[in-house]
Each structure stands twice: as structure tokens, then as C-alpha cells.
Design an enzyme around this catalytic site. Sequence first.
Site, PDB file in Angstrom:
ATOM      1  CG  ASN A  80      10.168  10.037   7.464  1.00 16.09           C
ATOM      2  OD1 ASN A  80      10.956  10.909   7.126  1.00 16.09           O
ATOM      3  ND2 ASN A  80       8.900  10.307   7.774  1.00 16.09           N
ATOM      4  CE1 TYR A 147      15.612  15.448  14.885  1.00 14.08           C
ATOM      5  CE2 TYR A 147      17.540  16.705  14.223  1.00 14.08           C
ATOM      6  CZ  TYR A 147      16.415  15.974  13.896  1.00 14.08           C
ATOM      7  OH  TYR A 147      16.098  15.757  12.572  1.00 14.08           O
ATOM      8  CE  LYS A 151      16.403  12.232  13.471  1.00 15.98           C
ATOM      9  NZ  LYS A 151      15.572  11.292  12.719  1.00 15.98           N
ATOM     10  CB  VAL A 180      12.898  18.795   4.505  1.00 19.16           C
ATOM     11  CG1 VAL A 180      11.921  18.474   3.382  1.00 19.16           C
ATOM     12  CG2 VAL A 180      14.127  17.883   4.421  1.00 19.16           C
ATOM     13  CB  THR A 182       8.575  19.260   7.266  1.00 18.88           C
ATOM     14  OG1 THR A 182       9.599  19.369   8.261  1.00 18.88           O
ATOM     15  CG2 THR A 182       9.122  18.580   6.034  1.00 18.88           C
TER      16      THR A 182
HETATM   17  N1  LIG Z   1      12.667  18.746   8.207  1.00 24.62           N
HETATM   18  C1  LIG Z   1      14.003  18.792   8.251  1.00 24.62           C
HETATM   19  O1  LIG Z   1      14.628  19.830   7.944  1.00 24.62           O
HETATM   20  C2  LIG Z   1      14.775  17.590   8.662  1.00 24.62           C
HETATM   21  C3  LIG Z   1      16.188  17.691   8.672  1.00 24.62           C
HETATM   22  C4  LIG Z   1      16.947  16.572   9.036  1.00 24.62           C
HETATM   23  C5  LIG Z   1      16.290  15.389   9.360  1.00 24.62           C
HETATM   24  N2  LIG Z   1      14.911  15.322   9.352  1.00 24.62           N
HETATM   25  C6  LIG Z   1      14.283  14.045   9.700  1.00 24.62           C
HETATM   26  O2  LIG Z   1      13.375  13.683   8.681  1.00 24.62           O
HETATM   27  C7  LIG Z   1      12.296  12.904   9.247  1.00 24.62           C
HETATM   28  C8  LIG Z   1      10.960  13.497   8.828  1.00 24.62           C
HETATM   29  O3  LIG Z   1      10.875  14.811   9.397  1.00 24.62           O
HETATM   30  P1  LIG Z   1       9.789  15.877   8.940  1.00 24.62           P
HETATM   31  O4  LIG Z   1      10.519  17.147   8.828  1.00 24.62           O
HETATM   32  O5  LIG Z   1       8.964  15.371   7.816  1.00 24.62           O
HETATM   33  O6  LIG Z   1       8.922  15.953  10.282  1.00 24.62           O
HETATM   34  P2  LIG Z   1       7.376  16.235  10.535  1.00 24.62           P
HETATM   35  O7  LIG Z   1       6.784  17.025   9.449  1.00 24.62           O
HETATM   36  O8  LIG Z   1       7.304  16.756  11.930  1.00 24.62           O
HETATM   37  O9  LIG Z   1       6.734  14.759  10.484  1.00 24.62           O
HETATM   38  C9  LIG Z   1       7.078  13.809  11.433  1.00 24.62           C
HETATM   39  C10 LIG Z   1       6.380  12.500  11.119  1.00 24.62           C
HETATM   40  O10 LIG Z   1       6.745  11.580  12.173  1.00 24.62           O
HETATM   41  C11 LIG Z   1       5.573  11.069  12.767  1.00 24.62           C
HETATM   42  N3  LIG Z   1       5.737  10.900  14.203  1.00 24.62           N
HETATM   43  C12 LIG Z   1       6.212  11.813  15.086  1.00 24.62           C
HETATM   44  N4  LIG Z   1       6.088  11.343  16.339  1.00 24.62           N
HETATM   45  C13 LIG Z   1       5.546  10.104  16.230  1.00 24.62           C
HETATM   46  C14 LIG Z   1       5.161   9.128  17.176  1.00 24.62           C
HETATM   47  N5  LIG Z   1       5.265   9.330  18.509  1.00 24.62           N
HETATM   48  N6  LIG Z   1       4.636   7.962  16.725  1.00 24.62           N
HETATM   49  C15 LIG Z   1       4.470   7.771  15.395  1.00 24.62           C
HETATM   50  N7  LIG Z   1       4.815   8.649  14.465  1.00 24.62           N
HETATM   51  C16 LIG Z   1       5.326   9.823  14.874  1.00 24.62           C
HETATM   52  C17 LIG Z   1       4.482  12.118  12.499  1.00 24.62           C
HETATM   53  O11 LIG Z   1       3.200  11.508  12.444  1.00 24.62           O
HETATM   54  P3  LIG Z   1       2.057  11.679  13.560  1.00 24.62           P
HETATM   55  O12 LIG Z   1       2.223  13.031  14.176  1.00 24.62           O
HETATM   56  O13 LIG Z   1       0.804  11.477  12.796  1.00 24.62           O
HETATM   57  O14 LIG Z   1       2.319  10.570  14.527  1.00 24.62           O
HETATM   58  C18 LIG Z   1       4.879  12.623  11.112  1.00 24.62           C
HETATM   59  O15 LIG Z   1       4.305  11.822  10.114  1.00 24.62           O
HETATM   60  C19 LIG Z   1      12.540  12.914  10.762  1.00 24.62           C
HETATM   61  O16 LIG Z   1      13.203  11.737  11.156  1.00 24.62           O
HETATM   62  C20 LIG Z   1      13.445  14.116  10.966  1.00 24.62           C
HETATM   63  O17 LIG Z   1      14.235  13.998  12.131  1.00 24.62           O
HETATM   64  C21 LIG Z   1      14.154  16.394   9.010  1.00 24.62           C
END
Ligand SMILES: NC(=O)c1ccc[n+]([C@@H]2O[C@H](COP(=O)([O-])OP(=O)(O)OC[C@H]3O[C@@H](n4cnc5c(N)ncnc54)[C@H](OP(=O)(O)O)[C@@H]3O)[C@@H](O)[C@H]2O)c1
Length: 244
Positions: A80, A147, A151, A180, A182
Site C-alpha cells: 500500500n 505517479y 502505478k 481517499v 488522506t
Molecule cells: N489517497 C488517494 O486518493 C489515493 C488514490 C489512488 C491510489 N492511492 C494509493 O493508496 C496508497 C495509500 O495512499 P494514502 O493516500 O493513504 O497515502 P498517505 O496518506 O500519503 O500514506 C502513505 C503511506 O506510505 C508510506 N510511505 C511513503 N513513503 C514511504 C517510504 N519511502 N518508505 C516506507 N513507507 C513509505 C507512509 O509512511 P511513512 O511516511 O511513515 O514512511 C504512509 O504510511 C498509495 O499507494 C497511493 O498511491 C491513494
Amino acid sequence: MSKSLLILTGHSQGLGRAIMDTYLQKDDFEVIAISRTVLGLGNPNLTEHSIDLGDLEVLENELPKLFPTADYKEIIMINNAGWIGEIKPVGSMQVKHMRIQVNVNLLAPMYLTSAFVDAYKDSSAKKIICNISSGAASKPVEGWGGYCSTKAAIAMFTQVAAKENKDPLFRFFSLAPGIVDTAMQDEIRQSDELDFPQIERFKNYKEDGELSSPEQVAAKICYMLGNESKFQDVIQDVRNFDLP
Ligand SMILES: NC(=O)c1ccc[n+]([C@@H]2O[C@H](COP(=O)([O-])OP(=O)(O)OC[C@H]3O[C@@H](n4cnc5c(N)ncnc54)[C@H](OP(=O)(O)O)[C@@H]3O)[C@@H](O)[C@H]2O)c1
């Protein structure tokens, strides 16, 4: 009764945190969680590893700790962790950011998927790998070159892994979670309109309450993985199904 195991990256916030909380509420799941941040929740079913997935050498060294062998009923890995990256048009991107993004969004989940298949190929448990992709995998978005590309690539890699693997105990999914609410969406809304012409649309999603909560999406992911036989395709999008 034997336990099940979830290996999850990006658990420290956002969608990953909600996925972790959902599985920890089930008493029969152990969770191994990987982010740079350690939450220190003191839950006996949770083991956290602080690993920077942008540094693949570190990941390689930590790998032996991530795939325990025990008599698990089911083993799930959800890749994730992800990064929207530097929102800039092609021509203005910095190589150091490109490298980190490719490592986090693509190479780390490729590597973990491969290591998971190798570690558990002889296990009699049900095994599911769910790589979190994005709607942006199949749609070019200005400013999101890294991105969209990473993906799209992880979605294709997951389809190849599924096609190669004939063991019915293995399932592979590439899942788009929708939009989402976030920190990633915050980062998107804070970008520069010159670099990201669609910024207004993303600001409106938030203002109009159109973002899903991480908890809603985590519940759908948990339902899909718990009912995997109802989901035959590798490519999935949470917006295409409802909870019963
Ligand atoms: N939010 C959306 O609308 C959306 C839409 C489509 C897809 N997604 C996908 O859903 C997933 C979760 O996204 P989110 O929105 O929850 O993002 P987020 O809130 O930014 O969280 C990202 C997570 O990834 C971890 N991470 C980032 N860089 C890292 C690194 N270098 N090493 C280890 N861990 C790392 C972060 O932990 P640390 O910072 O503690 O390392 C955090 O727990 C992602 O793959 C994103 O691309 C999100």
C-alpha cells in the site's frame, strides 16, 4: 485454530492505517507492518518495521524478518505504501525524486511480491497479494508523470505474476482505491496550478465531500480479500463494488 498473517506496507497513516486497524480488530490476524514511521501501539498482534522503501538495499537486508513461517491459515500481503511524487511536468522533474518514487511505488512492491511468492510457494495456506494501484494507472494526468507510470507498471507486473502462477492457493490483485481523504490528497491540493492544471477539480472533491474515508475503503478491501473467489479479475477498483 491457526492464525492468519497480514504483511502491510504504508501502515503509519491514511489508507494503510485504516487497513491495519481493520485487520487488528479481527483477533485471528497477526500484522507485520512496514513504514518509515513506527507507531508504537503496543498491540501484541502487531510487529512494526521501520524501513525506507525508497532505499532498496535497506529493504533487501530487512527481508528475512518480513516473511515468517508458521502454520498460517491465510497469508495476505498488501503493498500500500506510495508517494504522489513531485508534481511537475516532464522537463522539470528532478532525478532524485524520480528514483525515490520508482523505488517506493514500483520496485519495492515488485521486490516484495517476488519475495512473498518465493517464501510461501510451498505453504498450504491461502495466499493473496494485493498491490495498491490507482485509477491514474490507466489515465494520463498532467504533472503526475512518475505517479501514473509507476502505478501502471505495478498493475501490469501484478497481472504477469497472476498469469505465471498456476497454484490455486495464490491470488493476485491490483486494486484502485478511489479518491481517499488522506495526506496524499492534501499534498495534491497544495500543488501549483501551473504544474497541475486539474487542481481545482481536486479541491472541489474535498469541498463537495466526494472523497471516501480511509475506513470505508479499508472495509471494502477487507471484504474483497475475504471473498476473493467472488473477484475473478486481477485488476479491481473499489468503486466497482458495494459492501453487501
Ligand atoms: N489517497 C488517494 O486518493 C489515493 C488514490 C489512488 C491510489 N492511492 C494509493 O493508496 C496508497 C495509500 O495512499 P494514502 O493516500 O493513504 O497515502 P498517505 O496518506 O500519503 O500514506 C502513505 C503511506 O506510505 C508510506 N510511505 C511513503 N513513503 C514511504 C517510504 N519511502 N518508505 C516506507 N513507507 C513509505 C507512509 O509512511 P511513512 O511516511 O511513515 O514512511 C504512509 O504510511 C498509495 O499507494 C497511493 O498511491 C491513494
